[in-house]
Design an enzyme around this catalytic site. Structure first.
Site, PDB file in Angstrom:
ATOM      1  N   ASP A 155     -10.006   5.284  -2.188  1.00 49.68           N
ATOM      2  CA  ASP A 155      -8.882   5.916  -2.852  1.00 49.68           C
ATOM      3  C   ASP A 155      -9.432   6.568  -4.119  1.00 49.68           C
ATOM      4  O   ASP A 155     -10.652   6.683  -4.300  1.00 49.68           O
ATOM      5  CB  ASP A 155      -7.765   4.903  -3.145  1.00 49.68           C
ATOM      6  CG  ASP A 155      -8.124   3.926  -4.264  1.00 49.68           C
ATOM      7  OD1 ASP A 155      -9.330   3.803  -4.593  1.00 49.68           O
ATOM      8  OD2 ASP A 155      -7.213   3.294  -4.812  1.00 49.68           O
TER       9      ASP A 155
ATOM     10  N   TYR B 238      -6.962   5.682   4.750  1.00 46.85           N
ATOM     11  CA  TYR B 238      -7.048   4.709   3.676  1.00 46.85           C
ATOM     12  C   TYR B 238      -6.129   3.511   3.925  1.00 46.85           C
ATOM     13  O   TYR B 238      -6.553   2.352   3.854  1.00 46.85           O
ATOM     14  CB  TYR B 238      -6.700   5.341   2.325  1.00 46.85           C
ATOM     15  CG  TYR B 238      -6.408   4.274   1.309  1.00 46.85           C
ATOM     16  CD1 TYR B 238      -7.453   3.578   0.703  1.00 46.85           C
ATOM     17  CD2 TYR B 238      -5.100   3.880   1.031  1.00 46.85           C
ATOM     18  CE1 TYR B 238      -7.200   2.538  -0.176  1.00 46.85           C
ATOM     19  CE2 TYR B 238      -4.839   2.851   0.151  1.00 46.85           C
ATOM     20  CZ  TYR B 238      -5.895   2.178  -0.449  1.00 46.85           C
ATOM     21  OH  TYR B 238      -5.640   1.149  -1.287  1.00 46.85           O
TER      22      TYR B 238
ATOM     23  N   GLU C  71       0.813  -1.205   0.000  1.00 46.46           N
ATOM     24  CA  GLU C  71       0.000   0.000   0.000  1.00 46.46           C
ATOM     25  C   GLU C  71       0.853   1.264   0.000  1.00 46.46           C
ATOM     26  O   GLU C  71       0.533   2.248  -0.663  1.00 46.46           O
ATOM     27  CB  GLU C  71      -0.951  -0.002   1.199  1.00 46.46           C
ATOM     28  CG  GLU C  71      -2.045  -1.048   1.121  1.00 46.46           C
ATOM     29  CD  GLU C  71      -2.951  -0.865  -0.090  1.00 46.46           C
ATOM     30  OE1 GLU C  71      -3.105   0.278  -0.569  1.00 46.46           O
ATOM     31  OE2 GLU C  71      -3.504  -1.862  -0.574  1.00 46.46           O
TER      32      GLU C  71
END
Length: 473
Positions: free
Chosen positions: A223, A205, A121
């Site tokens: 996102d 997120y 990520e």
């Protein structure tokens, strides 16, 4: 409408579509939001960002009440269930084979699984998937566990990160690994809330992604890709980066996430935005949730109506933008100045009859962002000296005086276009960097015929809602 005076002018906008910024990295919007969140926590004086367009400068509590329109929400549990089932079924068949997905699926140890997701990520922030694959593979080979990364030197981390950009990401990863090893007993926090609270550089997120994929927490994520999907599926045309709209999108994501497969659902939503529901030329025919997409439904209705008229067919990437407001006539951008002028004149003559081509001149440029699409308008003007325009206009079009323009239902973008015209008037220069309007005020002064404006409009073909205050027709 019969013009008030015979000395008239036209404003004509030509549009083109630069590549949307969100398309360059599918974690870009989320990373930007996370940085803003971290900054807000460290600055008690920080103010929430204002919404643009129709939501601007309104009391927050009023906007929140007005924005909750059933049109932009999911009607019932059955609709939510159908969305989950269709999206997950598509994902099981079409998902890309990515190394971090394989690790998350195969890893039994929850801490190692969470670490593998965390690395992916962070790397995917600001960076394309194709670029990340090799870096991710090399990283996990060198430091397969949190303990391995915690014992590495910053020089080693920067060396492996070289070429990936934004080096602070690698540094924060190592800082987080050391904190987990030294302060948390080598165990990753298990929820999105504690991940965001305890790990440096982890925002809303990233925390949600780790918690849902690695630990199965039923928490939604938003996102750039997910925001675009939700905006289109629920016909939301307002700016998704604004505070109030962002809150609504996170609420929708939380409502939709499948409690049985939260990690797969979140990845499926991101995958859909990255490969099908793209910023430009979305592959609607391949979309697993097209039957639930309000933008697509309105596109189909407008295409049916357009097939009965001379208007061109719209597509989903152009929907929702002006939502029934009046706009200046426009054509899409042409690759050369000569072709641009020719296209402009042909279109204008189709609406207004014969016009003097030699009087058409470029006035300036306007850049405006509609929700998840950024458009650039090249603005042209055409002065009619002593020439009375046709009084009979096509259906859906009308003439407006300058005074009527200010009271008409026009978009922020068209107001910017109008300011470009005003910048051509003697003694005025309305362009500014803040409004992203370029007005070439240094050019030759306009003729007297441009001192009074009588505008020619046609309504924009819209298939989406312009903001959260739009109601279903």
């Amino acid at each position: 409408m019969t013009p008030l005076v015979s000395r008239l002018s036209r404003l004509w906008a030509i549009m083109r579509k630069p590549r949307a910024a969100v398309g360059s990295g599918h974690r870009r919007q989320a990373a930007s939001q996370e940085r803003r969140q971290k900054h807000a926590k460290s600055n008690s004086q920080a103010k929430p960002s204002a919404c643009d367009a129709g939501l601007a400068r309104q009391p927050e509590e009023v906007v929140l009440q007005a924005s909750v329109s059933p049109y932009h929400l999911f009607r019932d549990v059955a609709e939510v269930t159908a969305f989950r089932r269709s999206l997950l079924s598509w994902y099981d068949q079409e998902k890309r084979d990515l190394p971090w997905r394989r690790r998350a699926e195969d890893e039994v140890d929850p801490d190692r699984r969470a670490y593998a997701v965390w690395v992916s990520e962070v790397m995917l922030q600001q960076t394309q998937v194709a670029t990340v694959i090799n870096y991710y593979t090399g990283w996990m080979q060198k430091w397969p566990t949190l303990q391995d990364l915690a014992s590495a030197s910053l020089e080693e981390v920067n060396q492996l990160w070289a070429g990936l950009g934004y080096y602070s990401r690698g540094r924060r990863l190592q800082e987080g690994a050391r904190k987990v090893v030294e302060e948390l007993g080598g165990h990753m926090p298990r929820t999105a809330e504690t991940l965001q609270q305890l790990l440096p550089g982890v925002g809303r997120y990233t925390a949600g992604a780790i918690a849902s994929i690695a630990f199965g927490q039923a928490t939604g994520v938003v996102d750039g890709n997910v925001a675009r999907v939700l905006c289109r599926v629920r016909a939301i045309g307002a700016d998704p980066s604004s505070t109030l709209v962002s809150q609504r999108l996170w609420g929708l994501a939380q409502q939709l996430v499948d409690p049985a497969r939260p990690g797969d659902f979140n990845q499926a939503a991101m995958e859909l935005g990255a490969t099908v529901c793209t910023p430009q030329r979305p592959l609607c025919s391949q979309c697993p949730v097209q039957s639930l997409c309000r933008a697509r439904q309105r596109v189909e209705r407008e295409q049916l109506l357009a097939s009965r008229s001379l208007s061109g067919n719209p597509d989903v990437e152009e929907c929702g933008l002006l939502a029934g407001l009046w706009e200046f006539p426009s054509v899409t951008w042409e690759p050369s100045e000569q072709l641009q002028r020719k296209a402009l004149l042909q279109e204008l003559q189709r609406w207004a009859g014969p016009l003097p081509a030699t009087r058409l001149r470029h006035l300036g440029e306007v850049v405006h962002t509609f929700s998840h699409i950024k458009l650039t308008y090249q603005v042209y003007g055409l002065a009619l000296e002593g020439q009375t325009p046709v009084t009979t206009v096509p259906a859906g079009a009308r003439w407006l005086t300058q005074e009527e323009f200010h009271t008409a239902a026009v978009s922020t973008a068209m107001k910017k276009v109008f300011r470009v015209y005003q910048g051509q008037q003697p003694g005025t220069c309305k362009g500014s960097k803040r409004s992203q309007v370029s007005s070439p005020c240094s050019r030759k002064k306009p003729c007297m015929g441009q001192q009074v404006l009588d505008n020619f409009f046609r309504p924009h073909i819209s298939t989406d809602a312009s903001n959260l205050n739009s109601a279903a027709q």
